[in-house]
Design an enzyme around this catalytic site. Sequence first.
Site, PDB file in Angstrom:
ATOM      1  N   SER A   8      -5.574  -9.241 -12.595  1.00 50.30           N
ATOM      2  CA  SER A   8      -5.609  -8.198 -11.569  1.00 50.30           C
ATOM      3  C   SER A   8      -5.758  -6.832 -12.214  1.00 50.30           C
ATOM      4  CB  SER A   8      -4.333  -8.220 -10.729  1.00 50.30           C
ATOM      5  OG  SER A   8      -4.255  -7.005 -10.007  1.00 50.30           O
ATOM      6  N   HIS A  33      -9.705 -10.092 -10.474  1.00 50.87           N
ATOM      7  CA  HIS A  33      -8.978  -9.928  -9.211  1.00 50.87           C
ATOM      8  C   HIS A  33      -8.887  -8.436  -8.878  1.00 50.87           C
ATOM      9  CE1 HIS A  33      -6.176 -11.377  -6.094  1.00 50.87           C
ATOM     10  NE2 HIS A  33      -5.491 -10.263  -6.316  1.00 50.87           N
ATOM     11  N   ASP A  35      -7.546  -5.665  -6.105  1.00 53.03           N
ATOM     12  CA  ASP A  35      -6.576  -5.467  -5.027  1.00 53.03           C
ATOM     13  C   ASP A  35      -6.921  -4.211  -4.239  1.00 53.03           C
ATOM     14  OD1 ASP A  35      -4.548  -7.600  -5.338  1.00 53.03           O
ATOM     15  OD2 ASP A  35      -4.429  -6.772  -7.370  1.00 53.03           O
ATOM     16  N   MET A  37      -6.044  -1.866  -1.116  1.00 48.88           N
ATOM     17  CA  MET A  37      -4.889  -1.556  -0.242  1.00 48.88           C
ATOM     18  C   MET A  37      -5.176  -0.310   0.581  1.00 48.88           C
ATOM     19  SD  MET A  37      -1.864  -2.001  -3.013  1.00 48.88           S
ATOM     20  CE  MET A  37      -1.781  -3.447  -4.088  1.00 48.88           C
ATOM     21  N   HIS A  66      -9.238  -9.114  -3.044  1.00 53.35           N
ATOM     22  CA  HIS A  66      -8.067  -9.361  -2.190  1.00 53.35           C
ATOM     23  C   HIS A  66      -7.873  -8.137  -1.297  1.00 53.35           C
ATOM     24  CE1 HIS A  66      -3.361  -9.917  -2.262  1.00 53.35           C
ATOM     25  NE2 HIS A  66      -3.866 -10.074  -1.048  1.00 53.35           N
ATOM     26  N   MET A  68      -6.007  -6.089   1.261  1.00 52.72           N
ATOM     27  CA  MET A  68      -4.716  -5.851   1.926  1.00 52.72           C
ATOM     28  C   MET A  68      -4.914  -4.695   2.884  1.00 52.72           C
ATOM     29  SD  MET A  68      -2.375  -6.436  -1.410  1.00 52.72           S
ATOM     30  CE  MET A  68      -3.814  -6.378  -2.478  1.00 52.72           C
ATOM     31  N   MET A 137       0.940 -15.473  -1.616  1.00 52.92           N
ATOM     32  CA  MET A 137       1.614 -14.316  -2.207  1.00 52.92           C
ATOM     33  C   MET A 137       3.004 -14.732  -2.662  1.00 52.92           C
ATOM     34  SD  MET A 137      -0.645 -12.022  -2.156  1.00 52.92           S
ATOM     35  CE  MET A 137       0.425 -10.880  -3.017  1.00 52.92           C
ATOM     36  N   ASP A 175      -0.439 -15.304  -6.387  1.00 56.22           N
ATOM     37  CA  ASP A 175      -0.539 -13.881  -6.740  1.00 56.22           C
ATOM     38  C   ASP A 175       0.830 -13.211  -6.690  1.00 56.22           C
ATOM     39  OD1 ASP A 175      -1.382 -11.290  -7.137  1.00 56.22           O
ATOM     40  OD2 ASP A 175      -2.550 -11.161  -5.283  1.00 56.22           O
TER      41      ASP A 175
HETATM   42  C1  DX5 Z   1       0.147  -7.247  -5.279  1.00 54.72           C
HETATM   43  C2  DX5 Z   1      -1.229  -7.646  -5.720  1.00 54.72           C
HETATM   44  C3  DX5 Z   1      -1.274  -8.367  -7.004  1.00 54.72           C
HETATM   45  C4  DX5 Z   1      -0.710  -7.608  -8.174  1.00 54.72           C
HETATM   46  C5  DX5 Z   1      -0.017  -8.617  -9.020  1.00 54.72           C
HETATM   47  O1  DX5 Z   1       0.090  -6.737  -4.003  1.00 54.72           O
HETATM   48  O2  DX5 Z   1      -1.828  -8.492  -4.747  1.00 54.72           O
HETATM   49  O3  DX5 Z   1      -2.564  -8.881  -7.288  1.00 54.72           O
HETATM   50  O4  DX5 Z   1      -1.660  -6.907  -8.944  1.00 54.72           O
HETATM   51  O5  DX5 Z   1       0.665  -7.954 -10.022  1.00 54.72           O
HETATM   52  P1  DX5 Z   1       1.684  -8.699 -10.987  1.00 54.72           P
HETATM   53  O6  DX5 Z   1       0.957  -9.816 -11.659  1.00 54.72           O
HETATM   54  O7  DX5 Z   1       2.112  -7.601 -11.903  1.00 54.72           O
HETATM   55  O8  DX5 Z   1       2.815  -9.209 -10.115  1.00 54.72           O
HETATM   56 ZN    ZN Z   2      -3.772  -9.482  -5.308  1.00 55.82          ZN
END
Ligand code: DX5
Ligand code: ZN
Length: 216
Positions: A8, A33, A35, A37, A66, A68, A137, A175
């Site tokens: 990620s 990956h 993320d 948001m 991903h 969010m 998650m 994740d």
């Molecule tokens: C959290 C994200 C993850 C995040 C995971 O909302 O979806 O992908 O980057 O981070 P770690 O591996 O540090 O928990």
């Molecule tokens: Zn993620």
Amino acid sequence: MEVIVSPSLLSADFLRLGKDVEMVNASRADWFHLDIMDGVFVPNISYGLPVTAQIKKAARKPLDVHLMIVRPERYIEDFRKAGADILTVHYEACVHLHRTIQQIKAAGMKAGVALNPHTPVGLLEDIIGEIDVVLLMSVNPGFGGQSFIEHTVEKVKKLKRLVASAGANTLVEIDGGVNFETGRRLVEAGADALVAGSFVFNSPDPAGRIEGLKKL
Ligand code: DX5
Ligand code: ZN
């Protein structure tokens, strides 16, 4: 089969993102990956379409995006243009999830569905055959570096049973809070893919961490 590893970039060095993308290219990682948001679905804002498009130019592995964000169906076409290969939406953010999955596939991407820690896997029973990837998650989404929610190991087993009973090819991806210890238990439970952010990028040897996760 070896587990798929999807580092990620949320924990990457944003001032030197190109260097971290090259590290992932040269490593044994399988996917990137990303993320995304929106500050509404989750209490954080990360990065969006222009950064995704820049990563795509340098990435030599598929982009595992991903989302969010609320009502992600509004942005399917935009993320396809930005270079997403797998587009994952949250169950909790979609009123017409089946239609959204169909739209992602019609746009030429693999369709993923993410479940928050409180969302039971059984809710996917009627559509599991249509989903390419389920992203479980194992933390509440929004931030990297949180600790792993133990109940996820049981959810992996349940979800694998659901996938098998439907005769589906759905991949199970996890994740949040993944490290060698939680990762090993997830692989034993049947996980097909692991996301890891802080565990990879907060290490002096990120490629070594990726290699270690591949060998679990
Ligand atoms: C959290 C994200 C993850 C995040 C995971 O909302 O979806 O992908 O980057 O981070 P770690 O591996 O540090 O928990
Ligand atoms: Zn993620």
